[in-house]
Design a protein around this motif. Structure first.
Motif, PDB file in Angstrom:
ATOM      1  N   ALA A  28       4.673  -4.920  -5.266  1.00  0.00           N
ATOM      2  CA  ALA A  28       5.553  -4.890  -4.465  1.00  0.00           C
ATOM      3  C   ALA A  28       7.045  -4.870  -4.437  1.00  0.00           C
ATOM      4  O   ALA A  28       8.359  -4.993  -3.951  1.00  0.00           O
ATOM      5  N   GLN A  29       7.235  -6.761  -4.380  1.00  0.00           N
ATOM      6  CA  GLN A  29       8.144  -7.245  -4.315  1.00  0.00           C
ATOM      7  C   GLN A  29       9.177  -7.063  -5.996  1.00  0.00           C
ATOM      8  O   GLN A  29      10.391  -6.859  -5.466  1.00  0.00           O
ATOM      9  N   LEU A  30       8.801  -7.076  -6.958  1.00  0.00           N
ATOM     10  CA  LEU A  30       8.626  -5.996  -8.016  1.00  0.00           C
ATOM     11  C   LEU A  30       9.364  -5.156  -8.101  1.00  0.00           C
ATOM     12  O   LEU A  30      10.866  -4.577  -8.280  1.00  0.00           O
ATOM     13  N   ALA A  31       8.752  -4.345  -7.338  1.00  0.00           N
ATOM     14  CA  ALA A  31       9.010  -3.171  -7.220  1.00  0.00           C
ATOM     15  C   ALA A  31      10.514  -3.230  -6.114  1.00  0.00           C
ATOM     16  O   ALA A  31      11.630  -1.522  -6.290  1.00  0.00           O
ATOM     17  N   SER A  32      10.150  -3.105  -5.398  1.00  0.00           N
ATOM     18  CA  SER A  32      11.666  -3.632  -4.206  1.00  0.00           C
ATOM     19  C   SER A  32      12.901  -3.844  -4.661  1.00  0.00           C
ATOM     20  O   SER A  32      13.847  -3.072  -4.594  1.00  0.00           O
ATOM     21  N   ALA A  33      12.748  -4.813  -5.965  1.00  0.00           N
ATOM     22  CA  ALA A  33      13.796  -5.722  -5.955  1.00  0.00           C
ATOM     23  C   ALA A  33      14.580  -4.702  -7.111  1.00  0.00           C
ATOM     24  O   ALA A  33      15.772  -3.990  -7.285  1.00  0.00           O
ATOM     25  N   ILE A  34      13.069  -3.738  -7.703  1.00  0.00           N
ATOM     26  CA  ILE A  34      14.565  -2.570  -8.808  1.00  0.00           C
ATOM     27  C   ILE A  34      14.682  -1.315  -7.985  1.00  0.00           C
ATOM     28  O   ILE A  34      15.969  -1.007  -8.897  1.00  0.00           O
ATOM     29  N   THR A  35      14.152  -1.189  -7.062  1.00  0.00           N
ATOM     30  CA  THR A  35      14.613  -0.045  -6.263  1.00  0.00           C
ATOM     31  C   THR A  35      16.078  -0.010  -5.553  1.00  0.00           C
ATOM     32  O   THR A  35      16.792   0.168  -5.782  1.00  0.00           O
ATOM     33  N   ASN A  36      16.598  -1.692  -5.360  1.00  0.00           N
ATOM     34  CA  ASN A  36      17.536  -2.306  -5.327  1.00  0.00           C
ATOM     35  C   ASN A  36      18.708  -2.722  -5.877  1.00  0.00           C
ATOM     36  O   ASN A  36      19.927  -2.453  -5.487  1.00  0.00           O
ATOM     37  N   GLY A  37      18.594  -1.946  -7.188  1.00  0.00           N
ATOM     38  CA  GLY A  37      18.824  -2.023  -8.123  1.00  0.00           C
ATOM     39  C   GLY A  37      18.953  -3.495  -8.923  1.00  0.00           C
ATOM     40  O   GLY A  37      20.623  -3.290  -9.747  1.00  0.00           O
ATOM     41  N   GLU A  38      18.727  -4.065  -8.786  1.00  0.00           N
ATOM     42  CA  GLU A  38      18.677  -5.720  -8.936  1.00  0.00           C
ATOM     43  C   GLU A  38      18.303  -5.384 -11.086  1.00  0.00           C
ATOM     44  O   GLU A  38      19.232  -6.031 -11.367  1.00  0.00           O
ATOM     45  N   VAL A  39      17.413  -4.809 -10.820  1.00  0.00           N
ATOM     46  CA  VAL A  39      16.722  -4.363 -11.740  1.00  0.00           C
ATOM     47  C   VAL A  39      16.490  -2.477 -12.761  1.00  0.00           C
ATOM     48  O   VAL A  39      15.844  -2.181 -11.641  1.00  0.00           O
TER      49      VAL A  39
END
Length: 73
Positions: A28-39
């Protein structure tokens, strides 16, 4: 001093649920970081699915309740 089967089963289920919750929290943390445009990019549906699985795992842990007391010994 034996431990009853229900206590052993409870500990095994408890540990499995804790591992699943930990794994889902990381996802969930990874998906959130990806959704926020970080990756890169991730489908919003995938993030929702992960969060739904996390909620279900936490509910199962709650329903498991406290460890049963051994009747032996």
């Amino acid at each position: 001093m034996g431990v009853e089967r229900t206590v052993v089963r409870w500990h095994a289920l408890h540990q499995a649920l804790l591992r699943d919750i930990e794994r889902l929290e990381v996802q969930a943390q990874l998906a959130s970081a990806i959704t926020n445009g970080e990756v890169g990019s991730v489908d919003n549906r995938q993030e929702q699915d992960i969060r739904l699985e996390l909620v279900k795992a936490r509910e199962k842990l709650h329903l498991l309740g406290p460890c049963p007391k051994p009747m032996m010994g």
